[in-house]
Design a protein around this motif. Structure first.
Motif, PDB file in Angstrom:
ATOM      1  N   LEU A  91     -39.864 -55.277  -7.601  1.00  0.00           N
ATOM      2  CA  LEU A  91     -40.797 -55.670  -7.667  1.00  0.00           C
ATOM      3  C   LEU A  91     -41.735 -56.631  -5.688  1.00  0.00           C
ATOM      4  O   LEU A  91     -42.799 -56.613  -6.433  1.00  0.00           O
ATOM      5  N   ARG A  94     -44.917 -55.529  -6.306  1.00  0.00           N
ATOM      6  CA  ARG A  94     -46.475 -55.831  -7.581  1.00  0.00           C
ATOM      7  C   ARG A  94     -47.551 -56.296  -6.839  1.00  0.00           C
ATOM      8  O   ARG A  94     -47.583 -57.304  -5.528  1.00  0.00           O
ATOM      9  N   GLY A  95     -48.704 -55.936  -7.071  1.00  0.00           N
ATOM     10  CA  GLY A  95     -49.730 -56.324  -5.871  1.00  0.00           C
ATOM     11  C   GLY A  95     -50.431 -55.579  -5.023  1.00  0.00           C
ATOM     12  O   GLY A  95     -50.675 -55.920  -4.119  1.00  0.00           O
ATOM     13  N   TYR A 127     -46.097 -50.500 -13.048  1.00  0.00           N
ATOM     14  CA  TYR A 127     -46.958 -51.157 -12.641  1.00  0.00           C
ATOM     15  C   TYR A 127     -48.083 -50.473 -13.396  1.00  0.00           C
ATOM     16  O   TYR A 127     -49.112 -51.652 -13.251  1.00  0.00           O
TER      17      TYR A 127
ATOM     18  N   MET B   1     -51.899 -50.843 -16.393  1.00  0.00           N
ATOM     19  CA  MET B   1     -52.795 -52.211 -16.756  1.00  0.00           C
ATOM     20  C   MET B   1     -52.876 -52.765 -14.610  1.00  0.00           C
ATOM     21  O   MET B   1     -51.489 -52.745 -13.928  1.00  0.00           O
ATOM     22  N   GLU B   3     -52.432 -54.855 -11.572  1.00  0.00           N
ATOM     23  CA  GLU B   3     -52.023 -56.447 -11.560  1.00  0.00           C
ATOM     24  C   GLU B   3     -53.382 -57.443 -11.249  1.00  0.00           C
ATOM     25  O   GLU B   3     -54.578 -57.001 -10.228  1.00  0.00           O
ATOM     26  N   LYS B  38     -47.666 -62.593  -6.365  1.00  0.00           N
ATOM     27  CA  LYS B  38     -47.446 -61.957  -5.835  1.00  0.00           C
ATOM     28  C   LYS B  38     -47.100 -62.891  -3.809  1.00  0.00           C
ATOM     29  O   LYS B  38     -46.675 -61.957  -2.738  1.00  0.00           O
ATOM     30  N   ALA B  68     -39.536 -63.045  -9.242  1.00  0.00           N
ATOM     31  CA  ALA B  68     -39.360 -61.969  -9.499  1.00  0.00           C
ATOM     32  C   ALA B  68     -37.740 -61.676  -9.536  1.00  0.00           C
ATOM     33  O   ALA B  68     -38.028 -61.022 -11.208  1.00  0.00           O
TER      34      ALA B  68
END
Ligand code: GTP
Ligand code: MG
Lengths: 195, 163
Positions: A91, A94-95, A127, B1, B3, B38, B68
């Motif tokens: 987690l 992410r980003g 991701y 993909m 973010e 995020k 999350a």
């Protein structure tokens, strides 16, 4: 990728410290926190177990200052390195804009370093990212151990192609900590506006 | 993909701020935040009467982490998502709702704000913000940051992180 807030004229970057359990990720952040002056850092948040193992993440926001009218900030995170925390580790990615991979120099952690790198690839893939898509800096930590493995040996298992910039570190003494952070920040910034 | 970056600016940002402001008025909540998944704050509003908020960076990060984890739990149980979350202590409460796949609405309220109103208006605001987020993603702005930005930033790196 970076979060840009035009209205507040802010650009934020997310940098994640990854690596096997006990390699020194949290120690890096603690050192950074202790050395950055007030006003340039926010609160450090640590979600850890009783025995100081990271449970979910550590978080430290840093303020680089204003660049061409944009407040530029780095959000630093560490993941929990212990194998069984993979669900939460994933987690945190992410980003992500940049990664510091903190490897452990202890001989009995060589395999853990390699497994953590493989795990990072797998988690990034979820991701839709490849390691090649993101700036990664390799920090070989715990150089002070009397039986520390040669850097090349560690590099050979985590980054056999020698793609990532490498920094040796003793995070407990702050050696190599800022050098690593500066390099990953530089690489992350270098991508701004180039896409 | 990869973010996508959720970038709010100009009219969209203003509309988001209006939604947050209205929601504060309708619910009596102290703070309203629009946060990306995020953990970055996209927009926030504080009620005029409210005391100084806790560090918003930390708040946003923890809320995003929590959301999350909750979403991962839902998946484990075969659910697409769980409903909004409310945490309530003796004096303070927290309302978190998803505003699209990429953002969250956060309301911090005290015991003067009726929970029913927080939930009702929170839900509506989250829906409106979700549409704003989707609009923002559909029209990403061109970022005119050039080499000059990178050079200036690099000088600051030297200053903050040492040579
Ligand atoms: N000898 C030595 N010990 C270190 C060094 N860096 C960290 N340590 C020690 O290693 C232990 C683990 O450090 P942490 O920073 O908590 O490790 P971590 O990577 O965050 O571990 P997890 O949270 O479980 O993933 C601590 O006892 C640190 O003091 C180093 O450079 N040399
Ligand atoms: Mg840790």
């Amino acid at each position: 990728m970076s979060t840009i807030n035009f209205a507040n004229r802010e650009i934020n970057f997310k940098i994640v410290y990854y690596g096997p359990g006990l390699s020194g990720k949290t120690t890096n952040l603690k050192w950074i926190y202790s050395r950055i002056p007030e006003g340039r850092k926010g609160e450090m948040v640590s979600l850890a177990t009783e025995d100081e193992r990271t449970l979910f993440f550590d978080f430290l926001p840093l303020d680089l200052g204003e660049v061409k009218g944009f407040k530029t900030r780095f959000h630093l995170y560490t993941v929990p390195g212990q194998v069984f925390y993979n669900a939460s580790r994933k987690l945190i990615l992410r980003g992500v804009d940049g990664i510091v991979f903190v490897a452990d120099s202890a001989p009995n952690r060589l395999r853990a370093n390699a497994e953590s790198m493989r795990n990072m690839r797998e988690n990034l893939a979820e991701y839709g990212l490849r390691v090649e898509d993101i700036p990664v800096v390799l920090q070989v930590n715990k150089r002070d151990l009397p039986d520390a493995l040669p850097v090349e040996m560690i590099q050979a298992v985590v980054d056999p192609q020698g793609r990532f910039p490498v920094f040796e570190a003793v995070a407990t003494e702050g050696k190599g900590v800022f050098e690593t952070l500066k390099e990953v920040s530089r690489l992350v910034l270098a991508r701004v506006g180039s896409t | 993909m990869v973010e996508p970056s959720l970038v709010l600016y100009g009219a969209l940002y203003q509309r988001a701020m209006d939604v947050l402001q209205e929601t504060l008025q309708e619910t009596g909540a102290r703070y309203a935040l629009f946060v990306d998944r995020k953990g970055f704050v996209l927009a926030h509003k504080e009620a005029l009467w409210a005391p100084k908020p806790p560090p918003l960076d930390s708040l946003a990060t923890l809320v995003a982490g929590n959301a999350a984890a909750t979403q991962a739990l839902a998946k484990l149980l075969g659910e697409a998502r769980f409903q909004e979350v409310v945490h309530q202590g003796e004096r303070m409460g927290l309302y978190v709702d998803e505003a699209s796949e990429f953002a969250l609405l956060v309301l911090v309220f005290d015991d003067n704000a009726p929970l029913g109103k927080v939930k009702l208006h929170g839900k509506r605001a989250a829906e409106t913000l979700a549409r704003l987020a989707e609009e923002a993603l559909a029209n990403p702005p061109k970022l005119n940051l050039d080499t000059q930005y990178r050079e200036e930033a690099r000088a600051l790196l030297d200053e903050l992180f040492g040579n």
